[in-house]
Motif scaffolding. Structure first.
Motif, PDB file in Angstrom:
ATOM      1  N   GLY A  28      -9.210 127.889  23.019  1.00  0.00           N
ATOM      2  CA  GLY A  28      -8.439 128.749  22.131  1.00  0.00           C
ATOM      3  C   GLY A  28      -7.862 128.044  20.919  1.00  0.00           C
ATOM      4  O   GLY A  28      -7.843 128.610  19.816  1.00  0.00           O
ATOM      5  N   GLU A  29      -7.405 126.818  21.098  1.00  0.00           N
ATOM      6  CA  GLU A  29      -6.827 126.107  19.958  1.00  0.00           C
ATOM      7  C   GLU A  29      -7.894 125.826  18.894  1.00  0.00           C
ATOM      8  O   GLU A  29      -7.663 125.991  17.694  1.00  0.00           O
ATOM      9  CB  GLU A  29      -6.179 124.803  20.411  1.00  0.00           C
ATOM     10  CG  GLU A  29      -5.435 124.079  19.301  1.00  0.00           C
ATOM     11  CD  GLU A  29      -4.637 122.892  19.803  1.00  0.00           C
ATOM     12  OE1 GLU A  29      -3.927 122.272  18.981  1.00  0.00           O
ATOM     13  OE2 GLU A  29      -4.718 122.585  21.014  1.00  0.00           O
ATOM     14  N   ARG A  30      -9.093 125.424  19.345  1.00  0.00           N
ATOM     15  CA  ARG A  30     -10.182 125.194  18.402  1.00  0.00           C
ATOM     16  C   ARG A  30     -10.567 126.494  17.701  1.00  0.00           C
ATOM     17  O   ARG A  30     -10.789 126.519  16.482  1.00  0.00           O
ATOM     18  CB  ARG A  30     -11.415 124.634  19.123  1.00  0.00           C
ATOM     19  CG  ARG A  30     -12.545 124.236  18.149  1.00  0.00           C
ATOM     20  CD  ARG A  30     -13.870 124.097  18.855  1.00  0.00           C
ATOM     21  NE  ARG A  30     -14.397 125.366  19.354  1.00  0.00           N
ATOM     22  CZ  ARG A  30     -15.000 126.266  18.582  1.00  0.00           C
ATOM     23  NH1 ARG A  30     -15.137 126.063  17.276  1.00  0.00           N
ATOM     24  NH2 ARG A  30     -15.464 127.391  19.109  1.00  0.00           N
TER      25      ARG A  30
ATOM     26  N   HIS B  74      -7.976 127.395  15.009  1.00  0.00           N
ATOM     27  CA  HIS B  74      -8.124 126.587  13.798  1.00  0.00           C
ATOM     28  C   HIS B  74      -9.400 126.955  13.043  1.00  0.00           C
ATOM     29  O   HIS B  74      -9.420 126.959  11.801  1.00  0.00           O
ATOM     30  CB  HIS B  74      -8.116 125.104  14.157  1.00  0.00           C
ATOM     31  CG  HIS B  74      -6.772 124.590  14.567  1.00  0.00           C
ATOM     32  ND1 HIS B  74      -5.693 124.573  13.708  1.00  0.00           N
ATOM     33  CD2 HIS B  74      -6.326 124.088  15.749  1.00  0.00           C
ATOM     34  CE1 HIS B  74      -4.640 124.074  14.334  1.00  0.00           C
ATOM     35  NE2 HIS B  74      -4.997 123.777  15.577  1.00  0.00           N
ATOM     36  N   ALA B  75     -10.462 127.270  13.782  1.00  0.00           N
ATOM     37  CA  ALA B  75     -11.713 127.672  13.125  1.00  0.00           C
ATOM     38  C   ALA B  75     -11.535 128.989  12.381  1.00  0.00           C
ATOM     39  O   ALA B  75     -12.047 129.159  11.262  1.00  0.00           O
ATOM     40  CB  ALA B  75     -12.826 127.787  14.165  1.00  0.00           C
ATOM     41  N   LEU B  76     -10.808 129.934  12.982  1.00  0.00           N
ATOM     42  CA  LEU B  76     -10.538 131.192  12.297  1.00  0.00           C
ATOM     43  C   LEU B  76      -9.716 130.948  11.037  1.00  0.00           C
ATOM     44  O   LEU B  76      -9.932 131.600  10.005  1.00  0.00           O
ATOM     45  CB  LEU B  76      -9.811 132.158  13.231  1.00  0.00           C
ATOM     46  CG  LEU B  76     -10.635 132.732  14.384  1.00  0.00           C
ATOM     47  CD1 LEU B  76      -9.749 133.559  15.309  1.00  0.00           C
ATOM     48  CD2 LEU B  76     -11.790 133.587  13.858  1.00  0.00           C
ATOM     49  N   ARG B  77      -8.796 130.032  11.136  1.00  0.00           N
ATOM     50  CA  ARG B  77      -7.993 129.680   9.969  1.00  0.00           C
ATOM     51  C   ARG B  77      -8.886 129.151   8.840  1.00  0.00           C
ATOM     52  O   ARG B  77      -8.701 129.501   7.668  1.00  0.00           O
ATOM     53  CB  ARG B  77      -6.944 128.639  10.378  1.00  0.00           C
ATOM     54  CG  ARG B  77      -5.843 128.396   9.364  1.00  0.00           C
ATOM     55  CD  ARG B  77      -4.852 127.374   9.930  1.00  0.00           C
ATOM     56  NE  ARG B  77      -3.711 127.220   9.067  1.00  0.00           N
ATOM     57  CZ  ARG B  77      -2.626 127.981   9.101  1.00  0.00           C
ATOM     58  NH1 ARG B  77      -2.560 128.981   9.979  1.00  0.00           N
ATOM     59  NH2 ARG B  77      -1.614 127.771   8.285  1.00  0.00           N
ATOM     60  N   GLU B  78      -9.843 128.297   9.206  1.00  0.00           N
ATOM     61  CA  GLU B  78     -10.778 127.776   8.202  1.00  0.00           C
ATOM     62  C   GLU B  78     -11.602 128.900   7.584  1.00  0.00           C
ATOM     63  O   GLU B  78     -12.020 128.816   6.417  1.00  0.00           O
ATOM     64  CB  GLU B  78     -11.708 126.745   8.845  1.00  0.00           C
ATOM     65  CG  GLU B  78     -11.033 125.444   9.213  1.00  0.00           C
ATOM     66  CD  GLU B  78     -10.482 124.722   7.995  1.00  0.00           C
ATOM     67  OE1 GLU B  78     -11.210 124.647   6.978  1.00  0.00           O
ATOM     68  OE2 GLU B  78      -9.328 124.243   8.049  1.00  0.00           O
ATOM     69  N   ARG B  79     -11.833 129.958   8.347  1.00  0.00           N
ATOM     70  CA  ARG B  79     -12.590 131.109   7.837  1.00  0.00           C
ATOM     71  C   ARG B  79     -11.699 132.092   7.076  1.00  0.00           C
ATOM     72  O   ARG B  79     -12.173 133.118   6.584  1.00  0.00           O
ATOM     73  CB  ARG B  79     -13.278 131.839   8.993  1.00  0.00           C
ATOM     74  CG  ARG B  79     -14.451 131.073   9.625  1.00  0.00           C
ATOM     75  CD  ARG B  79     -14.951 131.830  10.849  1.00  0.00           C
ATOM     76  NE  ARG B  79     -16.120 131.220  11.473  1.00  0.00           N
ATOM     77  CZ  ARG B  79     -17.381 131.577  11.250  1.00  0.00           C
ATOM     78  NH1 ARG B  79     -17.638 132.566  10.396  1.00  0.00           N
ATOM     79  NH2 ARG B  79     -18.382 130.972  11.863  1.00  0.00           N
ATOM     80  N   GLY B  80     -10.382 131.812   7.037  1.00  0.00           N
ATOM     81  CA  GLY B  80      -9.475 132.643   6.248  1.00  0.00           C
ATOM     82  C   GLY B  80      -8.650 133.635   7.013  1.00  0.00           C
ATOM     83  O   GLY B  80      -8.041 134.535   6.414  1.00  0.00           O
TER      84      GLY B  80
END
Length: 340
Positions: free
Chosen positions: A287-289, A292-298
């Motif tokens: 979940g943490e990854r 952060h990945a969703l954050r990188e996608r905006g």
């Protein structure tokens, strides 16, 4: 992060400018036009101190909305102010039902009140079990519907807890449930907290109220400063409890329910429990990854591990329209495929 840092973490920290916000549970990005007009008109009165008559008018509007007496209402600068007052009504031990909104526990611990955590089980859908609450707790805190699990507890179950002690029911999202079927507003031995923040997009104004026995409210208000609530907050409370606002709120609740069901259908077994509020609690691998990945996608989503009883694989997603949710769902599914 320390325990206190975790408890003080909220979704607005996750939703930084530039990200599409699925971390904060506020409907729309601004108050509706009619409410903005009411607040603009009230600006002409901010040159004088808020009057007892304005406070009475707001409390009478709340009382009419909930079918109680105006003396059983106290207007607040948002529920957060009310939580800071609650330690005054605890004499021995507070029991806080978790996972739930963390500000009540922060306020209690900050005031030196002993706190017992009652942790609910994901396995049974976060059902509330009254027998798990210590008998010597003279205050019980429970969210209904609960943030972040989106669980709606039966009013009868909460009434069991209120037999011989005070129960604080955080109903910040109850107006987002069509018909408000399990509200305890006006019930004996309860302090029911309501917020205008979510439905009416007023987090920057701080507006809410508490309903309870006048003696309990007098304890909460002890040593409260003079003119504790400003003119704009009193106007917002009055306006949002009037008939046109209540009709709009019910339509919004029905829309939110339909949007939640659509998002839940897209996410399937990742959704936990039986959600009723305008947000979903999901559990995803790594979940943490993923967050952060969703954050990188905006996209900003709410981390779950700051809620007692949850871990890093838990995420809370605000419900938006299917059109708004589609890019998030696509991004989440893509990241889960990467993981698999």
């Amino acid at each position: 992060m320390t325990r206190d840092d975790l408890l003080r973490h909220h979704g607005d920290v996750d939703a930084v400018p530039g990200l599409v916000d699925f971390a904060v549970n506020v409907r729309g990005g601004r108050p509706p036009e009619w409410l903005r007009e009411r607040l603009v008109q009230a600006l002409d009165r901010v040159g004088v101190y808020p009057s007892a008559a304005e406070d009475r008018r707001a409390r009478e509007a709340v009382a009419a909305r909930h079918g109680c007496d105006a003396d059983a209402v106290m207007v607040l600068n948002g529920s957060a102010e009310g939580f800071s007052l609650v330690p005054r009504v605890v004499h021995s031990l507070a029991a806080v039902v978790h996972p739930s909104f963390t500000e009540p526990e922060v306020a209690l611990r900050s005031a030196g009140v002993p706190v017992h955590r009652v942790l609910l089980d994901q396995a049974d859908g976060f059902l509330l079990h009254p027998d798990r609450v210590p008998r010597d707790a003279d205050l019980v805190v429970v969210g209904n519907p609960t943030n972040p699990t989106s669980t709606l507890h039966p009013a009868d179950t909460i009434r069991e807890l209120a037999q011989d002690r005070t129960v604080l029911v955080d109903e910040a999202f109850m107006d987002a449930v069509p018909g408000e079927p399990e509200t305890l507003a006006g019930e004996p031995n309860t302090l029911v907290f309501r917020s205008l923040t979510k439905t009416w997009a007023l987090p920057g104004l701080r507006a809410g109220y508490v309903i309870g026995h006048p003696d309990l409210l007098a304890e909460l208000a002890r040593n409260r400063p003079q003119w504790p609530v400003g003119t704009l907050t009193l106007e917002a409370v009055t306006a949002c409890c009037e008939a046109p606002a209540l009709a709009e709120s019910e339509i919004a609740a029905l829309d939110a329910a339909a949007h939640r069901e659509a998002l839940q259908a897209e996410l399937g077994d990742f959704v936990l429990g039986d959600p009723v509020a305008p947000f979903l609690l999901v559990e995803v691998p790594a979940g943490e990854r993923i967050r952060h990945a969703l954050r990188e996608r905006g996209f900003a989503v709410r981390r779950g591990d700051t809620f007692p009883g949850l871990g890093p694989d838990h995420l809370r997603l605000a419900v938006r329209s299917p059109r708004e949710c589609a890019p998030l769902v696509a991004a989440l599914k893509a990241e889960l495929e990467v993981r698999s």
